[in-house]
Write a protein that holds these residues in place. Structure first.
Motif, PDB file in Angstrom:
ATOM      1  N   ALA A  10      36.795 -66.075 -14.007  1.00  0.00           N
ATOM      2  CA  ALA A  10      35.497 -65.454 -13.739  1.00  0.00           C
ATOM      3  C   ALA A  10      35.312 -64.207 -14.596  1.00  0.00           C
ATOM      4  N   THR A  11      36.364 -63.463 -14.826  1.00  0.00           N
ATOM      5  CA  THR A  11      36.281 -62.270 -15.654  1.00  0.00           C
ATOM      6  C   THR A  11      35.962 -62.631 -17.095  1.00  0.00           C
ATOM      7  N   TRP A  13      34.413 -65.380 -18.149  1.00  0.00           N
ATOM      8  CA  TRP A  13      33.033 -65.858 -18.184  1.00  0.00           C
ATOM      9  C   TRP A  13      32.045 -64.699 -18.101  1.00  0.00           C
ATOM     10  N   THR A  14      32.301 -63.754 -17.244  1.00  0.00           N
ATOM     11  CA  THR A  14      31.412 -62.600 -17.091  1.00  0.00           C
ATOM     12  C   THR A  14      31.380 -61.784 -18.380  1.00  0.00           C
ATOM     13  N   ILE A  17      29.286 -63.663 -20.983  1.00  0.00           N
ATOM     14  CA  ILE A  17      27.847 -63.598 -20.706  1.00  0.00           C
ATOM     15  C   ILE A  17      27.300 -62.220 -21.041  1.00  0.00           C
ATOM     16  N   ILE A  18      28.034 -61.171 -20.701  1.00  0.00           N
ATOM     17  CA  ILE A  18      27.589 -59.809 -21.027  1.00  0.00           C
ATOM     18  C   ILE A  18      27.516 -59.624 -22.539  1.00  0.00           C
TER      19      ILE A  18
END
Length: 119
Positions: A10-11, A13-14, A17-18
């Protein structure tokens, strides 16, 4: 076992995206800067041509001096000011801001003539 392999996904992917959103925001910012510079150059060309046409009775030299004064007041460079029949033809250039300056200046042209007689 599988839960341990998925830790931190999740980190990643985040962060991805950022990073993508920052790239899009940066692109939109620079595109906006180019559009604003283009509009400023077009407005300056229009006003310089109108100024030259308004002072046509003083002669082409004085009229082009007035066009240059208007262009410099709008922070653009007057490239050409010439006359075709009774119309003032003006060309200006405006540098792009920041790192975009390496792509060269933005140019604009305008034409204005007297309103007392139709062409």
């Amino acid at each position: 076992m599988r839960a341990e392999r998925d830790r931190g996904v999740a980190t990643v992917w985040t962060a991805s995206i950022i990073a993508a959103l920052l790239c899009v925001v940066g692109f939109v910012y620079w595109l906006g800067a180019v559009v604003v510079t283009r509009h400023r150059a077009e407005s300056a060309a229009d006003l310089a041509a109108l100024a030259a046409a308004a002072h046509a009775a003083e002669g082409p030299g004085k009229a082009c001096q007035r066009a240059r004064w208007v262009a410099e007041g709008m922070s653009v460079a007057l490239v050409t000011c010439r006359w075709e029949r009774r119309d003032a033809l003006v060309e200006v250039r405006s540098p792009l801001p920041g790192a975009l300056a390496r792509f060269g200046p933005v140019g604009a042209r305008a034409r204005a003539g007297p309103v007392d007689k139709p062409p």
